[in-house]
Design an enzyme around this catalytic site. Structure first.
Site, PDB file in Angstrom:
ATOM      1  N   HIS A 181       0.795  -1.236   0.000  1.00 28.28           N
ATOM      2  CA  HIS A 181       0.000   0.000   0.000  1.00 28.28           C
ATOM      3  C   HIS A 181       0.825   1.282   0.000  1.00 28.28           C
ATOM      4  O   HIS A 181       0.271   2.357  -0.235  1.00 28.28           O
ATOM      5  CB  HIS A 181      -0.949   0.015   1.197  1.00 28.28           C
ATOM      6  CG  HIS A 181      -0.287   0.395   2.474  1.00 28.28           C
ATOM      7  ND1 HIS A 181       0.544  -0.473   3.155  1.00 28.28           N
ATOM      8  CD2 HIS A 181      -0.302   1.552   3.162  1.00 28.28           C
ATOM      9  CE1 HIS A 181       1.000   0.143   4.231  1.00 28.28           C
ATOM     10  NE2 HIS A 181       0.508   1.375   4.258  1.00 28.28           N
ATOM     11  N   HIS A 211       1.392   6.808  -0.961  1.00 24.49           N
ATOM     12  CA  HIS A 211       0.502   6.007  -0.104  1.00 24.49           C
ATOM     13  C   HIS A 211      -0.798   5.773  -0.864  1.00 24.49           C
ATOM     14  O   HIS A 211      -1.583   6.689  -1.059  1.00 24.49           O
ATOM     15  CB  HIS A 211       0.220   6.740   1.210  1.00 24.49           C
ATOM     16  CG  HIS A 211      -0.391   5.870   2.243  1.00 24.49           C
ATOM     17  ND1 HIS A 211      -1.702   5.455   2.183  1.00 24.49           N
ATOM     18  CD2 HIS A 211       0.128   5.321   3.361  1.00 24.49           C
ATOM     19  CE1 HIS A 211      -1.964   4.695   3.230  1.00 24.49           C
ATOM     20  NE2 HIS A 211      -0.862   4.607   3.958  1.00 24.49           N
TER      21      HIS A 211
END
Length: 112
Positions: A16, A31
């Site tokens: 992620h 992110h």
């Protein structure tokens, strides 16, 4: 996708989030989504690891945005210059949905 040629400095095993460092020293954190670490990797297929050398446009991870949305998370993907104090102005060049190859930020050298 990698926003510039550089080195992967951080690659979360969940896929992620990634840290990258350019040859000029700019460091960014990418992110994917908000709170997506809670998915524990579901919907993410990482393609790079810490220490890998990447070229602009290289795929960092395949992401199933539907998995993120169905879990109730935002797909907004911040790209943050983490060592801004070493540089001058950071100017956004794009926002919203971007395409492969779009310029995201301009990071100016620090004035003497």
């Amino acid at each position: 996708m990698a926003p510039f040629d550089g080195t992967v400095t951080v690659a979360f095993p969940t896929g992620h989030a990634y840290g990258l460092k350019s040859a000029s020293g700019v460091q960014v954190l990418i992110h994917v989504g908000m709170d997506t670490v809670k998915l524990d990797g579901k919907g993410f297929t990482p393609h790079v690891s810490k220490g890998d050398v990447v070229r602009r446009g290289d795929v960092l991870a395949e992401v199933d945005l539907d998995v993120i949305r169905e879990a109730g998370y935002e797909t907004i993907t911040p790209v943050v210059v983490t060592n801004k104090k070493k540089f001058g102005a950071v100017t956004p060049l794009a926002s919203g949905q971007v395409q492969r190859g779009d310029a995201l930020l301009d990071v100016a050298p620090k004035e003497a």
